[in-house]
Design a protein around this motif. Structure first.
Motif, mmCIF file in Angstrom:
data_model
loop_
_atom_site.group_PDB
_atom_site.id
_atom_site.type_symbol
_atom_site.label_atom_id
_atom_site.label_comp_id
_atom_site.label_asym_id
_atom_site.label_seq_id
_atom_site.Cartn_x
_atom_site.Cartn_y
_atom_site.Cartn_z
ATOM 1 N N ILE A 250 51.080 -37.538 96.088
ATOM 2 C CA ILE A 250 49.651 -37.281 96.306
ATOM 3 C C ILE A 250 49.033 -36.839 94.976
ATOM 4 C CG2 ILE A 250 47.975 -35.757 97.438
ATOM 5 C CD1 ILE A 250 49.927 -35.705 99.893
ATOM 6 N N ALA A 251 49.710 -35.904 94.304
ATOM 7 C CA ALA A 251 49.180 -35.331 93.056
ATOM 8 C C ALA A 251 49.025 -36.389 91.964
ATOM 9 C CB ALA A 251 50.090 -34.201 92.577
ATOM 10 N N ASP A 252 49.939 -37.334 91.895
ATOM 11 C CA ASP A 252 49.848 -38.316 90.792
ATOM 12 C C ASP A 252 49.027 -39.554 91.177
ATOM 13 O OD1 ASP A 252 51.439 -40.082 92.223
ATOM 14 O OD2 ASP A 252 53.192 -39.888 90.930
ATOM 15 N N GLY A 253 48.407 -39.519 92.357
ATOM 16 C CA GLY A 253 47.484 -40.587 92.739
ATOM 17 C C GLY A 253 48.123 -41.796 93.408
ATOM 18 N N THR A 254 49.450 -41.776 93.551
ATOM 19 C CA THR A 254 50.141 -42.935 94.145
ATOM 20 C C THR A 254 49.681 -43.191 95.586
ATOM 21 O OG1 THR A 254 52.082 -42.437 92.799
ATOM 22 C CG2 THR A 254 52.416 -43.933 94.660
ATOM 23 N N ILE A 255 49.571 -42.114 96.364
ATOM 24 C CA ILE A 255 49.212 -42.277 97.778
ATOM 25 C C ILE A 255 47.799 -42.872 97.897
ATOM 26 C CG2 ILE A 255 48.820 -41.075 99.977
ATOM 27 C CD1 ILE A 255 51.804 -41.217 99.129
ATOM 28 N N GLN A 256 46.869 -42.326 97.114
ATOM 29 C CA GLN A 256 45.498 -42.835 97.179
ATOM 30 C C GLN A 256 45.457 -44.313 96.806
ATOM 31 O OE1 GLN A 256 43.032 -40.914 98.535
ATOM 32 N NE2 GLN A 256 42.083 -42.934 98.648
ATOM 33 N N LYS A 257 46.258 -44.668 95.819
ATOM 34 C CA LYS A 257 46.289 -46.063 95.377
ATOM 35 C C LYS A 257 46.784 -46.969 96.513
ATOM 36 C CE LYS A 257 47.337 -46.229 90.805
ATOM 37 N NZ LYS A 257 48.406 -46.164 89.797
#
Ligand code: ARG
Length: 266
Positions: A250-257
């Protein structure tokens, strides 16, 4: 700053992975990293692949947001992902019985479920919406609970749509609930006039309405929810590893991507 943090985190993980990479695993599924899984070397995910875009069958495989999230977690943990497709209401049992490591199914965190399983941090939100036929007399969520209402409501069995409408509608005498094994079956029942509306999560609702002509989603929202992964209460080591990994993703943006690949912001 964030990037640097992610980088150093990745390095720490790399070191810890290589640090004990050659330690043999034992036979009850224990992995190098100090946690055990249902099947040694595998992360077994239980889902119900009838819930696009979170999970659905494509080319004989389970695809979708949850499948990709599980794949990302498995990769970080050095495990092979295995996905088991089942009825939605079998997922919790599979987790409790140790047959699956992680239940990922657009599953809403509820107090009752929290007594059965542990939930990870939430990775997405959902909204319960109402699908009706175009021109339906039901024009807002409030119509379902108003004086004299008596509707037949279609839901997927044991989902929050079922739980909510059972309490708000059936138990209060405002109608009856027809429970289906899949959301798409409830939508089909709406199309053929067997039910007056369907209560279901907004993203699958959009996918189903796009496929069946003459249906629409009411603008008023029923309830907002948080989705999280369900895990066993009796495997805290695996819970910690998965929950921490999910937080990192979540913190490194993978989930949003991953979510953005499937859901476009309106
Ligand atoms: N969010 C709802 C719930 O947790 C529905 C989830 C249904 N998921 C599925 N894969 N069929 O009850």
């Amino acid at each position: 700053m964030k990037k640097l943090f992610a980088l150093s985190l990745a390095m720490v993980m790399l070191i810890s992975l290589t640090g004990c990479g050659s330690t043999p695993s034992n036979d009850n599924g224990e992995n190098q990293n100090g946690f055990s899984t249902a099947v040694k070397g595998k992360l077994t995910m239980a889902t119900n692949a009838a819930f696009p875009p979170y999970e659905y069958i494509e080319g004989g495989q389970v695809a979708g947001i949850d499948a990709e999230i599980a794949a990302a977690i498995a990769e970080k943990l050095g495990l092979e992902l295995q996905i088991d497709d089942m009825e939605f209401d079998s997922i919790t049992e599979a987790i409790k019985g140790g047959k699956a490591d992680i239940g990922l199914a657009g599953m809403t965190v509820t107090p009752d479920r929290q007594e059965e399983v542990d939930f990870t941090v939430s990775y997405a939100t959902g909204v319960q919406v109402v699908i009706v036929k175009e021109g339906s007399a039901i024009t807002s969520v409030a119509d379902l609970f108003k004086e004299g209402a008596s509707h037949v409501v279609g839901v997927q069995r044991n989902t929050t749509g079922d739980i909510l409408t059972t309490g708000d509608i059936e138990e209060k005498g405002f109608g009856t609930i027809d429970r289906y094994s899949k959301g798409a079956e409830a939508v089909q029942a709406l199309k053929t006039g067997k039910v007056d509306c369907v209560v279901i999560d907004s993203e699958p609702a959009k996918a189903f309405v796009a496929e069946v002509e003459g249906l629409k989603i009411l603008e008023t929202e029923y309830v907002n929810e948080d989705y999280a992964a369900a895990m066993s209460k009796t495997n805290p080591e695996l819970y910690e590893a998965v929950n921490q990994t999910l937080q990192d993703l979540i913190a490194d943006g993978t989930i949003q991507k991953i979510i953005d690949k499937y859901i476009s912001v309106e």
